[in-house]
Design an enzyme around this catalytic site. Structure first.
Site, PDB file in Angstrom:
ATOM      1  N   SER A  97       0.486  -1.353   0.044  1.00 17.75           N
ATOM      2  CA  SER A  97       0.469  -0.163   0.149  1.00 17.75           C
ATOM      3  C   SER A  97       1.219   1.271   0.262  1.00 17.75           C
ATOM      4  O   SER A  97       1.550   1.179   0.235  1.00 17.75           O
ATOM      5  CB  SER A  97      -0.384   0.212   0.822  1.00 17.75           C
ATOM      6  N   TYR A 152      -2.516  -0.915  11.041  1.00 14.28           N
ATOM      7  CA  TYR A 152      -2.742  -1.278   9.979  1.00 14.28           C
ATOM      8  C   TYR A 152      -1.148  -1.024   8.551  1.00 14.28           C
ATOM      9  O   TYR A 152      -1.032  -1.563   8.143  1.00 14.28           O
ATOM     10  CB  TYR A 152      -4.179  -0.817   8.660  1.00 14.28           C
TER      11      TYR A 152
END
Length: 270
Positions: free
Chosen positions: A144, A157
């Site tokens: 990401s 996360y």
């Protein structure tokens, strides 16, 4: 290297996609079938993959229902597919737990860490070891843009995606240094038009994509897959603006981004 990847496609081997039932994983399955791969789609419930069987009748799609948030399930996936001619694995399964670290549910976080980190680690190791035998194959791990900076308000996360990126870069460097033809490429997307926000807010919020530099999931799947097949780089970012954003993480003071991320993530939680 490009020729090698074209040969891989022409062999019509098998590709594994985790988190295949929807979103980016589903889009990757569609693209791989179009390219002539046989596909193993893995998710807790793979019923949605039935509609893909008509995309290309000359290739196969197998469905495996597994919750990969346990080490045993990740190892079971390898056992169930080890006799297939697997030439590509896409570790796409993952999710996030939004909120301040002192307030988030520990059980959910541990489940997320098992899926985002442990599962990806196990599958990467087992299949790279398998690929090394014939000196061919490619792993694509989904990181990401969050991999590049800490994320207050969404800390676990962001940290899990940092692990994905750093592990992948290290492994791919080892492979290149050993003259192996096996590769591990980490793909780092920004916000995609999926139901990701619905999951991290327990179904309370849907993203207003007009506010973000978001990209259609099918478009991203096609672009990132084509690039990941050809590149010798450790990781890839799609889009000039997104590349500039990650570059700015290195050039501007970290405190600036930490404040921005904190405000953004805590606002999403409300």
């Amino acid at each position: 290297m490009i020729q090698a990847q074209e040969n891989m496609i022409n062999e019509k081997g098998w590709a594994i996609v985790t988190g295949a039932s929807k979103g980016l994983g589903f889009a990757y399955c569609k693209e791989l079938l179009k390219k002539g791969f046989n596909v193993v789609g893995v998710a807790r419930n793979t019923d949605t993959l039935d509609e893909l069987k008509t995309i290309n009748p000359n290739v196969e799609i197998k469905k495996i229902n597994l919750d990969l948030s346990s080490n045993e399930s990740a190892m079971k996936l390898f056992e169930l597919t080890k006799d297939l001619n697997i030439t590509l694995v896409i570790n796409n399964a993952g999710y996030g737990v939004l909120g301040k670290f002192t307030e988030t549910d520990l059980e959910k976080e541990l489940n997320m860490i098992n899926l985002n980190i442990n599962c990806l680690h196990i599958i990467s190791k087992l299949f790279i070891q398998k690929f090394q035998i014939n000196n061919k194959g490619r792993i694509i791990n989904i990181g990401s843009i969050a991999s590049f900076i800490p994320g207050p308000g969404f800390s676990s996360y962001y940290a899990s995606k940092a692990y994905v990126l750093n592990l992948g870069v290290a492994i791919n460097t080892e492979l290149k240094k050993s003259k192996s033809k096996v590769r591990l490429v980490t793909v780092c997307p920004v916000l995609l038009k999926t139901d990701f926000l619905l999951r991290i807010t327990d179904g309370k919020k849907k993203a207003n994509y007009s506010k973000f530099n978001s990209i259609d999931t099918n478009v991203f799947a096609k672009k990132s897959l084509n690039k990941a097949f050809k590149t010798n780089k450790n990781y890839i970012i799609i889009g000039k603006i997104n590349k500039l954003v990650t570059l700015s993480f290195k050039l501007l003071p970290q405190k600036y981004f930490l404040n921005k991320i904190y405000k953004f993530q805590t606002k999403r939680k409300k």
